[in-house]
Design a protein around this motif. Structure first.
Motif, short mmCIF file in Angstrom:
data_model
loop_
_atom_site.label_atom_id
_atom_site.label_comp_id
_atom_site.label_asym_id
_atom_site.label_seq_id
_atom_site.Cartn_x
_atom_site.Cartn_y
_atom_site.Cartn_z
N GLU A 195 0.83 -1.19 0.00
CA GLU A 195 0.00 0.00 0.00
C GLU A 195 0.87 1.25 0.00
O GLU A 195 0.56 2.22 -0.69
N ASN A 196 1.95 1.22 0.77
CA ASN A 196 2.83 2.40 0.81
C ASN A 196 3.42 2.71 -0.56
O ASN A 196 3.51 3.88 -0.95
N ASP A 238 -5.61 10.74 2.55
CA ASP A 238 -6.48 9.60 2.86
C ASP A 238 -7.78 9.61 2.08
O ASP A 238 -8.20 8.58 1.55
N LEU A 239 -8.43 10.77 2.00
CA LEU A 239 -9.70 10.84 1.27
C LEU A 239 -9.52 10.60 -0.22
O LEU A 239 -10.28 9.87 -0.85
N GLU A 240 -8.48 11.21 -0.78
CA GLU A 240 -8.23 11.03 -2.21
C GLU A 240 -7.85 9.58 -2.50
O GLU A 240 -8.25 9.00 -3.50
N ILE A 243 -7.16 -0.89 -2.07
CA ILE A 243 -6.27 -0.82 -0.91
C ILE A 243 -6.05 -2.26 -0.43
O ILE A 243 -6.97 -2.86 0.13
N PRO A 244 -4.87 -2.80 -0.66
CA PRO A 244 -4.63 -4.22 -0.37
C PRO A 244 -4.91 -4.61 1.08
O PRO A 244 -5.44 -5.69 1.33
N GLN A 268 -17.53 14.02 2.22
CA GLN A 268 -16.26 14.46 2.77
C GLN A 268 -15.36 15.13 1.74
O GLN A 268 -14.38 15.77 2.10
N LEU A 269 -15.67 14.96 0.47
CA LEU A 269 -14.84 15.52 -0.59
C LEU A 269 -15.03 17.02 -0.68
O LEU A 269 -16.14 17.52 -0.70
N SER A 270 -13.91 17.74 -0.74
CA SER A 270 -14.00 19.19 -0.75
C SER A 270 -14.02 19.77 -2.16
O SER A 270 -14.68 20.75 -2.42
#
Length: 114
Positions: free
Chosen positions: A1-2, A20-22, A36-37, A98-100
Motif C-alpha cells: 500500500e505504501n 487519505d480521502l483522495e 487498498i490491499p 467528505q470531498l472538498s
C-alpha cells in the motif's frame, strides 16, 4: 500500500501522493485497479474460504462432484459479488460528503452512474 500510495499513483497522476480521502476515492470502484490491499485481503480470504468450502466436503467424503456443490458455489459467488458491490456503494456514499473539491464530487457521481 505504501508503494502504491507514494510511488505508483503519483507517477500515473503527475501529482503528489494522495491524502487519505483522495486515496479512498481512487480505490473506488475496484475496476480502476487501485484497491487498498490491506482492506481487501481479509475480504478476499473470506470469499475464497466460502467458495472452496464445498471442495473440503468432497475431499473428506472422497466422493464425486455433485450438482449440489456446483449450485452452492454459484450461490456463494453471487452473495460475495453482491456483498462487494454493497460495500463499494456504502464506502462511496460515506466518502462523497467528505470531498472538498467539486471535481472529486463530480467524479464520484459519474462513477456511481456507470
Amino acid at each position: 500500500e505504501n508503494i502504491v500510495r507514494s510511488t505508483l499513483i503519483p507517477s500515473l497522476t503527475g501529482r503528489a501522493h494522495p491524502g487519505d480521502l483522495e486515496r479512498l476515492l481512487l480505490s473506488l470502484p475496484p475496476r480502476l485497479g487501485f484497491t487498498i490491499p490491506t482492506n481487501l485481503s481479509a475480504i478476499e480470504f473470506d470469499a475464497s474460504v466460502t467458495v472452496t468450502k464445498p471442495y473440503d466436503l468432497i475431499l473428506q467424503k472422497k466422493t464425486h462432484y455433485p450438482l449440489s456443490v456446483i449450485e452452492a458455489q454459484i450461490q456463494a459467488k453471487k452473495q460475495i459479488h453482491q456483498s462487494k458491490q454493497q460495500q463499494t456503494q456504502d464506502t462511496a456514499a460515506n466518502l462523497l460528503p467528505q470531498l472538498s473539491e467539486s471535481s472529486h464530487q463530480r467524479s464520484m457521481v459519474l462513477t456511481q452512474e456507470k
